[in-house]
Structures are given as structure tokens and as C-alpha cells.
Design an enzyme around this catalytic site. Sequence first.
Site, PDB file in Angstrom:
ATOM      1  N   ALA A 180       1.571  -1.863   6.900  1.00 47.66           N
ATOM      2  CA  ALA A 180       0.387  -1.736   7.748  1.00 47.66           C
ATOM      3  C   ALA A 180      -0.870  -1.642   6.903  1.00 47.66           C
ATOM      4  CB  ALA A 180       0.530  -0.517   8.647  1.00 47.66           C
ATOM      5  N   PHE A 183     -19.482  -8.040  -9.828  1.00 51.47           N
ATOM      6  CA  PHE A 183     -18.132  -7.596 -10.167  1.00 51.47           C
ATOM      7  C   PHE A 183     -17.620  -8.431 -11.326  1.00 51.47           C
ATOM      8  CE2 PHE A 183     -14.939  -4.809  -8.237  1.00 51.47           C
ATOM      9  CZ  PHE A 183     -15.750  -4.005  -7.467  1.00 51.47           C
ATOM     10  N   ASP A 207       9.163  -1.901  -2.613  1.00 54.01           N
ATOM     11  CA  ASP A 207      10.372  -2.023  -1.776  1.00 54.01           C
ATOM     12  C   ASP A 207      10.569  -3.453  -1.260  1.00 54.01           C
ATOM     13  OD1 ASP A 207       9.527   0.567  -2.038  1.00 54.01           O
ATOM     14  OD2 ASP A 207       9.905   1.144   0.036  1.00 54.01           O
ATOM     15  N   GLN A 213      -1.643  -6.094 -14.048  1.00 49.17           N
ATOM     16  CA  GLN A 213      -3.039  -5.829 -14.393  1.00 49.17           C
ATOM     17  C   GLN A 213      -3.296  -4.360 -14.701  1.00 49.17           C
ATOM     18  OE1 GLN A 213      -6.580  -6.079 -11.455  1.00 49.17           O
ATOM     19  NE2 GLN A 213      -6.824  -7.773 -12.868  1.00 49.17           N
ATOM     20  N   HIS A 217      -6.336  -1.902 -15.082  1.00 52.23           N
ATOM     21  CA  HIS A 217      -7.769  -1.782 -14.808  1.00 52.23           C
ATOM     22  C   HIS A 217      -8.374  -0.959 -15.943  1.00 52.23           C
ATOM     23  CE1 HIS A 217     -11.523  -0.761 -12.875  1.00 52.23           C
ATOM     24  NE2 HIS A 217     -11.233  -1.510 -11.832  1.00 52.23           N
ATOM     25  N   LEU A 261      -8.642   5.691 -10.129  1.00 49.96           N
ATOM     26  CA  LEU A 261      -9.556   4.583 -10.387  1.00 49.96           C
ATOM     27  C   LEU A 261     -11.027   4.964 -10.298  1.00 49.96           C
ATOM     28  CD1 LEU A 261      -9.326   1.473 -10.865  1.00 49.96           C
ATOM     29  CD2 LEU A 261     -10.007   1.240  -8.494  1.00 49.96           C
ATOM     30  N   GLU A 284     -14.714  -0.883 -10.494  1.00 46.06           N
ATOM     31  CA  GLU A 284     -15.560  -1.795 -11.253  1.00 46.06           C
ATOM     32  C   GLU A 284     -16.981  -1.837 -10.667  1.00 46.06           C
ATOM     33  OE1 GLU A 284     -13.181  -5.213 -12.721  1.00 46.06           O
ATOM     34  OE2 GLU A 284     -14.623  -6.306 -11.529  1.00 46.06           O
ATOM     35  N   ARG A 301     -10.902  -8.015 -16.091  1.00 44.94           N
ATOM     36  CA  ARG A 301     -10.219  -6.755 -16.417  1.00 44.94           C
ATOM     37  C   ARG A 301      -9.266  -6.864 -17.589  1.00 44.94           C
ATOM     38  NH1 ARG A 301      -9.208  -5.172 -10.115  1.00 44.94           N
ATOM     39  NH2 ARG A 301     -11.399  -4.693  -9.754  1.00 44.94           N
ATOM     40  N   HIS A 308      -2.870  -1.169 -12.353  1.00 42.58           N
ATOM     41  CA  HIS A 308      -3.651  -1.263 -11.130  1.00 42.58           C
ATOM     42  C   HIS A 308      -3.132  -2.274 -10.120  1.00 42.58           C
ATOM     43  CE1 HIS A 308      -7.152  -1.004  -8.616  1.00 42.58           C
ATOM     44  NE2 HIS A 308      -7.484  -2.268  -8.814  1.00 42.58           N
ATOM     45  N   ARG A 353      -6.040 -11.136 -11.979  1.00 45.56           N
ATOM     46  CA  ARG A 353      -6.830 -11.167 -10.744  1.00 45.56           C
ATOM     47  C   ARG A 353      -8.249 -10.692 -11.012  1.00 45.56           C
ATOM     48  NH1 ARG A 353      -8.537  -7.377  -6.993  1.00 45.56           N
ATOM     49  NH2 ARG A 353      -7.209  -5.658  -7.628  1.00 45.56           N
TER      50      ARG A 353
HETATM   51  C1  LIG Z   1      -7.422   2.464  -6.040  1.00 36.88           C
HETATM   52  C2  LIG Z   1      -7.475   0.993  -5.698  1.00 36.88           C
HETATM   53  C3  LIG Z   1      -8.701   0.383  -5.492  1.00 36.88           C
HETATM   54  C4  LIG Z   1      -8.766  -0.976  -5.187  1.00 36.88           C
HETATM   55  N1  LIG Z   1      -9.987  -1.558  -4.982  1.00 36.88           N
HETATM   56  C5  LIG Z   1     -10.044  -2.873  -4.631  1.00 36.88           C
HETATM   57  C6  LIG Z   1     -11.295  -3.488  -4.343  1.00 36.88           C
HETATM   58  O1  LIG Z   1     -12.342  -2.862  -4.375  1.00 36.88           O
HETATM   59  N2  LIG Z   1     -11.302  -4.803  -4.020  1.00 36.88           N
HETATM   60  C7  LIG Z   1     -10.158  -5.547  -3.967  1.00 36.88           C
HETATM   61  O2  LIG Z   1     -10.217  -6.736  -3.670  1.00 36.88           O
HETATM   62  N3  LIG Z   1      -8.956  -4.974  -4.211  1.00 36.88           N
HETATM   63  C8  LIG Z   1      -8.871  -3.655  -4.532  1.00 36.88           C
HETATM   64  N4  LIG Z   1      -7.650  -3.093  -4.778  1.00 36.88           N
HETATM   65  C9  LIG Z   1      -6.425  -3.868  -4.543  1.00 36.88           C
HETATM   66  C10 LIG Z   1      -6.148  -3.951  -3.047  1.00 36.88           C
HETATM   67  O3  LIG Z   1      -6.602  -2.796  -2.428  1.00 36.88           O
HETATM   68  C11 LIG Z   1      -4.663  -4.118  -2.750  1.00 36.88           C
HETATM   69  O4  LIG Z   1      -4.121  -5.152  -3.530  1.00 36.88           O
HETATM   70  C12 LIG Z   1      -4.471  -4.456  -1.268  1.00 36.88           C
HETATM   71  O5  LIG Z   1      -5.142  -3.519  -0.455  1.00 36.88           O
HETATM   72  C13 LIG Z   1      -3.001  -4.509  -0.904  1.00 36.88           C
HETATM   73  O6  LIG Z   1      -2.895  -4.650   0.486  1.00 36.88           O
HETATM   74  P1  LIG Z   1      -1.501  -4.891   1.184  1.00 36.88           P
HETATM   75  O7  LIG Z   1      -1.782  -5.043   2.630  1.00 36.88           O
HETATM   76  O8  LIG Z   1      -0.799  -5.997   0.490  1.00 36.88           O
HETATM   77  O9  LIG Z   1      -0.646  -3.583   0.885  1.00 36.88           O
HETATM   78  P2  LIG Z   1      -0.949  -1.996   1.041  1.00 36.88           P
HETATM   79  O10 LIG Z   1      -2.294  -1.704   1.561  1.00 36.88           O
HETATM   80  O11 LIG Z   1      -0.528  -1.381  -0.253  1.00 36.88           O
HETATM   81  O12 LIG Z   1       0.073  -1.580   2.174  1.00 36.88           O
HETATM   82  C14 LIG Z   1       1.463  -1.615   1.974  1.00 36.88           C
HETATM   83  C15 LIG Z   1       2.116  -1.230   3.276  1.00 36.88           C
HETATM   84  O13 LIG Z   1       3.524  -1.443   3.165  1.00 36.88           O
HETATM   85  C16 LIG Z   1       4.207  -0.343   3.688  1.00 36.88           C
HETATM   86  N5  LIG Z   1       5.526  -0.291   3.062  1.00 36.88           N
HETATM   87  C17 LIG Z   1       5.857  -0.401   1.754  1.00 36.88           C
HETATM   88  N6  LIG Z   1       7.189  -0.324   1.611  1.00 36.88           N
HETATM   89  C18 LIG Z   1       7.705  -0.172   2.843  1.00 36.88           C
HETATM   90  C19 LIG Z   1       9.025  -0.021   3.356  1.00 36.88           C
HETATM   91  N7  LIG Z   1      10.105  -0.001   2.560  1.00 36.88           N
HETATM   92  N8  LIG Z   1       9.181   0.120   4.694  1.00 36.88           N
HETATM   93  C20 LIG Z   1       8.105   0.146   5.539  1.00 36.88           C
HETATM   94  N9  LIG Z   1       6.842   0.012   5.105  1.00 36.88           N
HETATM   95  C21 LIG Z   1       6.653  -0.147   3.777  1.00 36.88           C
HETATM   96  C22 LIG Z   1       3.312   0.845   3.381  1.00 36.88           C
HETATM   97  O14 LIG Z   1       3.618   1.931   4.236  1.00 36.88           O
HETATM   98  C23 LIG Z   1       1.940   0.225   3.680  1.00 36.88           C
HETATM   99  O15 LIG Z   1       1.675   0.285   5.045  1.00 36.88           O
HETATM  100  C24 LIG Z   1      -7.568  -1.729  -5.090  1.00 36.88           C
HETATM  101  C25 LIG Z   1      -6.341  -1.115  -5.270  1.00 36.88           C
HETATM  102  C26 LIG Z   1      -6.293   0.230  -5.603  1.00 36.88           C
HETATM  103  C27 LIG Z   1      -4.937   0.842  -5.849  1.00 36.88           C
END
Ligand SMILES: Cc1cc2nc3c(=O)[nH]c(=O)nc-3n(C[C@H](O)[C@H](O)[C@H](O)COP(=O)(O)OP(=O)(O)OC[C@H]3O[C@@H](n4cnc5c(N)ncnc54)[C@H](O)[C@@H]3O)c2cc1C
Length: 575
Positions: A12, A115, A216, A235, A237, A247, A250, A281, A347, A389
Site C-alpha cells: 500500500a 536535485f 518479501d 544505492q 545515499h 536520511l 538531497e 548519489r 537507501h 537512480r
Molecule cells: C527515507 C527515504 C526518503 C526517500 N525520499 C525520496 C524522494 O524524496 N524522492 C523519491 O523519488 N524517492 C524517495 N525515496 C524512495 C521512494 O520513497 C521509494 O522508492 C518508494 O516510495 C517505494 O514505493 P513503493 O510503493 O514501491 O513501496 P513502499 O512505499 O516501500 O511500500 C511497500 C508496501 O509493501 C507492503 N509489504 C511489503 N511486504 C509485504 C508482505 N509480505 N505482505 C504484505 N505487504 C507487504 C508494505 O506494508 C507497504 O505497504 C525515499 C526513500 C526513503 C527510504
Amino acid sequence: MNHKYDVVIVGAGLAGLRAAIELGEDTSVAVLSKVFATRSHSGAAQGGIGAALGNEEEDSWKWHMFDTVKGSDYLGDQDAIEILAQDASRCIYELEHMGVPFNRTPDGKIAQRAFGGHTSNFGKAAIKRACYAADRTGRVILDTLWEKCLQRGINFYNEYQLMSLIAHDGRCCGLVAYELATGKLHTFHTKAVLLATGGYGKVYKTTSNAFASTGDGLAIAFRAGAPLEDMEFVQFHPTGIYKLGILISEAARGEGGILRNEEGERFMERYAPVIKDLAPRDMVSRCILEEIRAGRGVGGKDYVHLDLTHLGKEVLDTKLAEIAGFARTYAGVDPAKEPIPVQPTCHYMMGGIASDSDGRVITNSEGTPFAGLYAAGECACVSVHGANRLGCNSLLDVLVFGRRAGREMRRFIHTIGFPELPANPEEPVNHEINSLMNSTGSEKSGPIRTELQEVMMDRVSVFRHKDGLLQALEAVRNLKQRYKNIAIQDKGNCFNRDLLDAIELGYMLDLAEVITLGALAREESRGAHCREDFPDRNDNKWLVHTMFRHSADKDPEIFFKPVTITTFQPEERKY
Ligand SMILES: Cc1cc2nc3c(=O)[nH]c(=O)nc-3n(C[C@H](O)[C@H](O)[C@H](O)COP(=O)(O)OP(=O)(O)OC[C@H]3O[C@@H](n4cnc5c(N)ncnc54)[C@H](O)[C@@H]3O)c2cc1C
């Protein structure tokens, strides 16, 4: 317990929620998340989301495409990168219309800031391309999409953890999930599964990632036969808070922050004369570690300073409030008065489940789809980020390709009926849980996890060398053996973290092995993968994606996939 939905989305974060919205009101959709939806790691994204809106200065999606290709060290697939850069402005306006409260310019347009690696005119100067909401950009987008999903009546299963995929006759037909509050297993019968489970920074000791980022979805897809792509590209950071890895976005350098060594020197001027502290980065992380190796770490220690003291209180309070708070709380420094001690932190994972630009998981180098199985977001490798990235391109990636995956699943589910479920789909998961719960083994997951994170940090991080990688591989394989002897102390059914930690550790061990195998195989240096024994990029041999396939009784098998090059031929990467 059995459930039946047209589509089940696991995750989610922004990728999962954006896909869910795309499926609309005429499709039955369930979204599963092991943490409460709005606690997904996307909510921690600070700095911004990239798009060539040109609100602050002239910009073009072609420049954005070029920067992304160059940032990827030419390993990104240019057809997918073109989609990313070209679709970016539409994506931002869509968010704006949904209600995302972006910062504004004085004349009311969406504000933008600089950035790393984003430039004008194909590399001439740093450019303001990141749209942002202070330094809480991910938070506001996640909350907005969450509200949109609630309006659309999407069914959420919060605190349900994916345990396995059900595949039958070469087609994914459902999944088995574990309900954290009760310990019950649930079978979801479906036409399409989207994995949007995020990254796996927890494989490393120092990371900016959330506790749930244990990979997972990747490990489960891998075990079900989906190949993993470009896993060696991890990556780091440059600016994690010293020792903690939390973090400092940037955006701090985008607003004018400067990195300084022990002598107070702005050392990035030496390494990247054109864009200095805003180099990509992978480069900045290496430069920091080079300074530390040369004895110019602050006080002789393994960190440098991020100096924001000249930005003024207003910028810190309004545009960088969150990271200013982090500096005060976790580093004990007031960034208006003192520099922040920083060091590289794990990161983001460029590698992931091999998938195409419509979110279809692919099974081979020809791109044959795994019917019914999709991936989007950080867990997927499309590949738009290649070997490295650029900042602000992940939020964009997860939204652009999350939407496209949703659109493709919507098309797919209307062309077919429900597949047949095999008998007793929960049996293998039941067996795994029972063996862990009843094990009388002498090992615990905590110490094995710590050793794994330490060896990955020491041997498979920013700088790599064959000897260290071989040692890491041996260590990871030993830990895998010890893992077989693991026992669970908590025998309960309610939020049994002991059990889930052990299961997640199994995923991390599998992924660590593949990261290390990829890093050993790739005898060159490209993007975030820096082999000290092979310091040059080798386009003749290594301008290819590495792919790994799981095998139940053998080591993972490596094969390769060509890189798609359309517009920009590989060049030397100078900034
Ligand atoms: C501190 C930080 C700052 C960042 N800042 C930036 C930024 O400024 N700009 C940018 O472009 N990117 C940024 N990034 C990177 C970016 O935020 C992430 O790559 C991106 O949000 C990932 O989104 P996602 O939807 O793929 O996964 P996530 O948002 O990580 O969500 C993963 C989901 O999977 C679910 N999940 C995982 N395993 C299971 C399981 N076994 N069963 C059920 N549910 C599961 C979790 O509950 C969660 O809901 C940042 C990352 C971090 C860590």
C-alpha cells in the site's frame, strides 16, 4: 478463509495505491499491506518528485530523459526511461488535481528545486526539476492517494502479510496471506496479483529504509519462478546521519547545502566541477568515502559535514523542517548553527523483479510474461534506473508504472475468467510455519540477521573487491545453513514478531546471496557498483542486465538480457 477478487495488490505504498486507483470502480480490488497502509515507506520520502514542468527555469522532458540515462550509467532501458520522463508532467498535474499540496512559486505555480544529477541542456548546469511539499513530499502524496482509494471503495487488508504466491499451469492464480492479529492464513483467489512491496534496505546494517523493507515480494516471486534483475546495484545515499543512517534528504543540497571535509573544504568541487554537491548519489557517496580514506574525515572519523548554516532559519523552518528536526533529535545539532555529521547509508535498490513497462513480470530475456503476475514500484526492475537512480525519480517511477500496471491488469482481467486454484494452497505455508514454531533448533533470527547486515555492509556496499565478495558469499551461505536450525520462542498467534522476523530473514538471506552473486559476476564498475579490481566500465562485455533464476536444489542460475538503447549512445560519465 477464502477471498475472491479480480485483482489483489500486495503493498500500500504509492505504487500499490496508484495501481488500485487505476482499476477504478468496476473491478473488485483488494490491497494487502503488512503495515497499516499509510505507514508504508513511501510516506518517508522527503525531497521531491521530478518532472520537467519548467516552472522555475526552462526545461524539457528530453533533458530529463538524458539525465536519467546518464545517471543510470547507460544501463537503464531507454524506451522505459522515455515513458518516465514524458509522462512526468501529466503525473504531477494529476496529483495536483487530486489535492496534493505542493509548494508554490510566488506567482502560484508548483515550485521546483534542484536535485542530484538533474541538469539543463544535456548536462550543462544543475536545474530545478523537483516538485515538492516542504520535505514531506511522500507523506502528502501517500495520504492523498489513500483518501482517493477510500473514496473508491477499495478493500484494504491492513496487517496482512503475503506468505506465498499460488501458481498453477504457469499462471498466477492467487496468494496466501497471514493475518498478523490472529495468526490465521487467508487464501486470495484472483485473476491478477500486483507485487508492490517496496525495497529491501534492511539487508544492510546502516540504512534509511523502514523496518518493513525486507524484500518479501522479491523473494516470494523469485521462489515462484520469476527472475530477479540487476540485483548488484544497491544505492548508498551520501547523507545519512552518522551511525544511524536516518536520511537527510538531497533537498538539503538542492537548497544550497554544502559537503565539507575535516579541513572545511568543499571537496565536491574537485570531483564534479560542474554540478559539485549535486552530482549523482553513487559519485557523491564514493567521494565521501575517498575523503575519509585520505584521512580527511571530520576529527579523523568516518564521516563528513553537511553544512546548512548559511541557508538561514526561514529556509530550514519552511522547506527543510523535517530534516532540521531529525538533525536536532538524532544528531543533537542545530543545523542553523552547526554542520550535520553524515556518512553514506543504504537507501534504494535499483534491482528487482524483472518486469516490462506495463508491469508484467517477465520470465526470460525475450520478455515472455508470467501470466497473471505483475510488479511495480521499488520491488520491480523495469529498468528505468539502470545502475544508479537519480533523486526524485523513484516517486515518479512508482506512480507512472503503478498506473500503467493498473491499466494493464484492468485490460487483462476482462479478457479471461478466474483460473482454477490447486488443492490445499495453504499447505506449504502451514508446513513452513509449523516447522518454525515446532523447531527445537539452537539458532535465533536476531544474531543471524545482525551478522548478515554486517557482512553485507563490510563487503558488498560502496566499494567491492573479488576477495571481499567471495568472503561475503561464503558467510551468507553459512548463515543460510544456520537459518535451517532456527527456533521461535513466541508460540502465540497474535502479532508474533518472532515468527515474522524469522520468515523475513529467510527472504533477506536469499536476496543477499543474489546481490553478492551479481556483484561477483559483474567484473566492471558501473553506477553504484564499484569494483576496485575492475575500476572501468566495460561496455563491450557488461552493457547487459544480469538476471538470476531460483533453483530449489542448486545455486541461483545467471543469465543476461540486452539493454534497450534508443536515443543516447553510451558516453563517458562526467559531471
Ligand atoms: C527515507 C527515504 C526518503 C526517500 N525520499 C525520496 C524522494 O524524496 N524522492 C523519491 O523519488 N524517492 C524517495 N525515496 C524512495 C521512494 O520513497 C521509494 O522508492 C518508494 O516510495 C517505494 O514505493 P513503493 O510503493 O514501491 O513501496 P513502499 O512505499 O516501500 O511500500 C511497500 C508496501 O509493501 C507492503 N509489504 C511489503 N511486504 C509485504 C508482505 N509480505 N505482505 C504484505 N505487504 C507487504 C508494505 O506494508 C507497504 O505497504 C525515499 C526513500 C526513503 C527510504
